[in-house]
Structure formats: structure tokens, C-alpha cells
Design an enzyme around this catalytic site. Sequence first.
Site, PDB file in Angstrom:
ATOM      1  N   GLN A  38      45.863   3.036   6.021  1.00  0.00           N
ATOM      2  CA  GLN A  38      45.041   4.084   5.409  1.00  0.00           C
ATOM      3  C   GLN A  38      44.974   5.274   6.354  1.00  0.00           C
ATOM      4  OE1 GLN A  38      40.403   5.125   4.900  1.00  0.00           O
ATOM      5  NE2 GLN A  38      40.894   3.067   4.170  1.00  0.00           N
ATOM      6  N   GLU A  41      41.489  11.314   7.760  1.00  0.00           N
ATOM      7  CA  GLU A  41      41.473  12.603   8.486  1.00  0.00           C
ATOM      8  C   GLU A  41      40.261  13.394   8.042  1.00  0.00           C
ATOM      9  OE1 GLU A  41      43.603  14.017  10.781  1.00  0.00           O
ATOM     10  OE2 GLU A  41      44.758  12.158  10.964  1.00  0.00           O
ATOM     11  N   LYS A  42      39.096  13.017   8.497  1.00  0.00           N
ATOM     12  CA  LYS A  42      37.855  13.640   8.058  1.00  0.00           C
ATOM     13  C   LYS A  42      37.681  15.077   8.566  1.00  0.00           C
ATOM     14  CE  LYS A  42      35.933  10.306   5.631  1.00  0.00           C
ATOM     15  NZ  LYS A  42      35.654  10.474   4.186  1.00  0.00           N
ATOM     16  N   ASN A  70      42.648   8.236   2.442  1.00  0.00           N
ATOM     17  CA  ASN A  70      41.193   8.204   2.373  1.00  0.00           C
ATOM     18  C   ASN A  70      40.660   9.456   1.687  1.00  0.00           C
ATOM     19  OD1 ASN A  70      38.458   9.127   3.907  1.00  0.00           O
ATOM     20  ND2 ASN A  70      38.521   6.908   3.690  1.00  0.00           N
ATOM     21  N   LYS A 132      33.063   5.871  12.897  1.00  0.00           N
ATOM     22  CA  LYS A 132      32.594   6.717  11.803  1.00  0.00           C
ATOM     23  C   LYS A 132      31.082   6.615  11.721  1.00  0.00           C
ATOM     24  CE  LYS A 132      32.820   5.391   7.528  1.00  0.00           C
ATOM     25  NZ  LYS A 132      33.260   4.967   6.188  1.00  0.00           N
ATOM     26  N   GLY A 163      34.082  -2.373  13.384  1.00  0.00           N
ATOM     27  CA  GLY A 163      33.974  -2.985  14.708  1.00  0.00           C
ATOM     28  C   GLY A 163      34.772  -4.252  14.904  1.00  0.00           C
ATOM     29  N   VAL A 190      40.430  -0.356  13.229  1.00  0.00           N
ATOM     30  CA  VAL A 190      40.662   1.026  13.659  1.00  0.00           C
ATOM     31  C   VAL A 190      40.951   1.044  15.157  1.00  0.00           C
ATOM     32  CG1 VAL A 190      39.818   3.412  13.565  1.00  0.00           C
ATOM     33  CG2 VAL A 190      39.004   1.744  11.882  1.00  0.00           C
ATOM     34  N   CYS A 427      13.420 -30.747  20.698  1.00  0.00           N
ATOM     35  CA  CYS A 427      14.277 -30.072  21.675  1.00  0.00           C
ATOM     36  C   CYS A 427      15.205 -31.075  22.367  1.00  0.00           C
ATOM     37  CB  CYS A 427      13.433 -29.339  22.708  1.00  0.00           C
ATOM     38  SG  CYS A 427      12.373 -28.054  21.994  1.00  0.00           S
TER      39      CYS A 427
END
Length: 518
Positions: A38, A41-42, A70, A132, A163, A190, A427
Site C-alpha cells: 500500500q 503519501e499523506k 491509500n 500515523k 505497531g 510499516v 497464590c
Amino acid sequence: MTIDFSLYLVTGRELLPPGKEYLESLEEALQGGVTVVQIREKKSDTLEFLEIARESKILCAKYKIPLIINDRIDIALAVQADGVHLGQTDMPVHVARNLLPTGIVIGVSCNNPDHDEVDYVGIGAVWGTTTKKLTSPVIGVRGVGPLLQALDGTNIKAVAIGGINSTNVLRTLHGSVSTSGHRLDGIAVVSDIVASSEPRSAAQRLRASLDAWVHHFDVQSRVPQVYSVETIKNGVVELMQVIRDKSPLIHQITNVVVTNQSANATLALGASPIMATAPEEMHDLSRIPGGLLINFGTITNKGSMILAGQYANEAQKPVVFDPVGVGATQFRKTTASELLNAWQASVIKGNAGEMASLANSNEVQAKGVDSVGSGFADPASFIREIAKRERCVAVMTGPTDWVSDGTIVVKLENGHKMLGDITGSGCLVGTCVATFCAGASLLATAPGTSPGPELAKLVRGNMLIGAVSGVLALTVAAECAAERSDVHGSGTFLPALIDELYHLKPETLLSRAKVQVL
């Protein structure tokens, strides 16, 4: 068209390392096993975006890899891209569908089950990300499964985004599976590739993890493991011997109330305890064969708990989580959710009230660290479902103990009422479970043992057998302790319990164990 979404690269030229050209990085990523690209390119103007898209299309065509644009439908049309990806604030899908030629793939970003009829969805953000600006909160790994389940019966594909990298990819894949068995079709990556000076190697690492995990998941789904009472009991005895022969290190981040007795119980079983809490120690300790217990009866070391669990996942070591009193306060609930999203538990152990709180069920209530009421109407179904949801073995303690891996349920009916008269008996169960799970891990990594599908897992060894073994060890020892003539009450019961763990013999456990496989 049919697209393999398994390793979905989202570009980001601003992330390229010094000296690395965009097309050079993209080609190496394609050579490393990326299956779809993808172009995002914002910040580029139209002319620059168009040129980048054209060059990318030529390169992707060389490797027969689909190209998705995108947001910008005009760019997608201009370069004859294979698809477009629309964000939550971009053009509506039905409008885009009318503008695009038949056969063009349309994907959308989502973090809820409501979406138009599309070809694929990008679910996230799964982890925190800086690539982003997020328009919605991080959903976490545990938030993916319900969204996948909403896609049951459709042809819509799903990729996780946000992430994801080579250190958390197995956690992401494993933890995202829905209770209906719906898995991700891929992961969108990414920075782990784009920001790497060696994108080919970065892609290959991800590709190897993906392929191994998918193969293991598919095989496991087709051929589930079969258990009988005899195989379970034999497994318990085998682990008893492994622990006494190998003395695994049991790292316990536990509450201040039970530190001493937990350490003594670990020693009595033949293992070696360490109660370390400093974050600086977590990585080194994770590299020593053994197991990890995280018990947050007193939550003072959350940062260390997160690091310890993540490092243990990386090292394929058992992580046993004991959410003591999780329903008592909102802080405990929030912390439990944060921990369970940060790492994959191998076993979650709690009483009915604690497990109900984790499952957001009101059927059983808790008072502080104790469970109150008559319990679940159908405990077997409940424990099976929470094991499916949390993607691990679940243990629910009480007068009857229940253990499940999400497929089978084991019912255990040993124990003594005096366990309820001492502080921290639950425990101690967690300590015993962690010890036996460590034994199971050591058994799976013994010389001459074929690694096989273990390479695709976050933990080595049979955690169901480990969990059942730990519960049986403590409850059978409790019965033996209560029968002693020198036990007159809770004050003499606890040291006698430690003694009986120390002297516990295979034949004693085999003769006393009350096990049913449901």
C-alpha cells in the site's frame, strides 16, 4: 482479484534510514516476501504522489505483487492500481465503488464491527504506533478477536495494523484468533520494514514467523490433541521427575503477603525460586530455563511485569498470570487488561470471582481477593470459553478445580477445606502451576526433542499438563498435610503443607488424584 494479504507492507518514505532510497527499500522488501503493498503519501502533493505510485507500480508488477493506493482514488485510477484503502474519514465505500472499475479491491480501516461490504478490513491499531496519528484508541491484541468473529460467514479478509514488528508478531497472530476460530489473514507492517537498513531481512523474519504460525494453527485446528485420565496422570509423574532432575528457575513477581511461602513451596517441589522485581533484571532472567509467575496481589511493579512477560514470550518460556483480586478495583481491572495485551499468558489462574471479572461476567461476585456465592451454573462451559478467548490454558480454583485449553476440560476434585484457612493458598497454586509449566517447557526442549511446530509458538511444552500437575501437587499435598497428627489448625497446617510438597511421591499422587476429562 485474489490477493494474498499475509505480509502487507504500508510505505512511509519519511521513515527511511539515512542513505536508503525508497525504490531500493521497496524492492528489497518485495524480495523478502511482502505479498501486497500500500502506497501511503499523506504529505505529498498530487504530482509527487503520482510519480511515486507509477514507479512503485512498475516495481510491484516486476514481482507480481498487487499495489494498493491509500485514500486517493484518482491516483489509483491513473496508475491502474489493484486496489484502494480508505480510512475512517475518507470517501464512503459505496461512492468509491461507483468510481472504480470492476475488480478493484477496496479495503477500509476499522476498530469496530460496523463497516460496509468491502474486500478487506484493516483492524487496529493493535499496538501503539508513531507512524500515523490515531483517530481512535488502541484496541489491543485482545480486541481483535471479536472484530474477526463479526466477519464469520463473509468473504471479507482481515489484516491487523499498528505497531506490529518481528518481536510481537507471534503474540499478535496467536492472541487475535476469535473464540469461533477465525484467524487474521495477514499483518500490515510499516516501520519494521521501511525503517530498516536491511528491509529484505526484516521482511524475511516476519515471513518466517507468519508461515510457521499459520502452518501450526491450521494443523492444530484439524488435529486437536486427545487426552485421557491415564495420559494426564502419566504426564504429571513425568513432570515431577523433570523438576527434581533439572531444578528450573521460577521467577516470581508476586505479592508481599506470600513471598516467603511461595519461595519455600518452589524449593519443596525441587525447583529454584527468585523473587526479582527490578526492570533491569527482566531480560537476563528470561534467558534462564524455567518459568515466570506474575501475581499482582500487590501491584507495585507493573513496568517489570510488562517487561518480564514480553521477554518470556520472546524466549518461549511459560508465563503464568494470577490476577489476584482483579475485580476489587478499577485499577486492577485496567492493569490486568494492560498486562494481557502486552504479552501472551500461557496459563491464567484464578478463583471463580477473579475469572468472572476477567470475563466481564456477573454470575459470580468477588469480595476483595475472595470469591463469594455458589459459583457458576456451568463451570465447564465457562472455563472452556475463557480459555478460548484468552488463547491460553485457564485454571479456575475452588472446592472443585477446573482446567481447560479451550477444547477439553479437566475436572479435579482433590484438596482440603483447610486451604481456605491460610493466607495465600491460591497464590501457592499459582507457584505450583508455574513450576510444573517450567518442567513441561524443559521437557519439550530436552536434547533429542524435535522442535517441530514449537518454533511457531510463544511457549514450548504442554501447558495443560503443566497446569493440571501444579493444581494436583498442591491439593494432594493439602490432603496429606491435613491427615497428619501434628496438624491442629491453620498455624500448623501451612508448614505441614510445605513438608508434604517436599515429600510428595508419584505413587501418592497417582493413587489420590481425582481426575475427570470432559
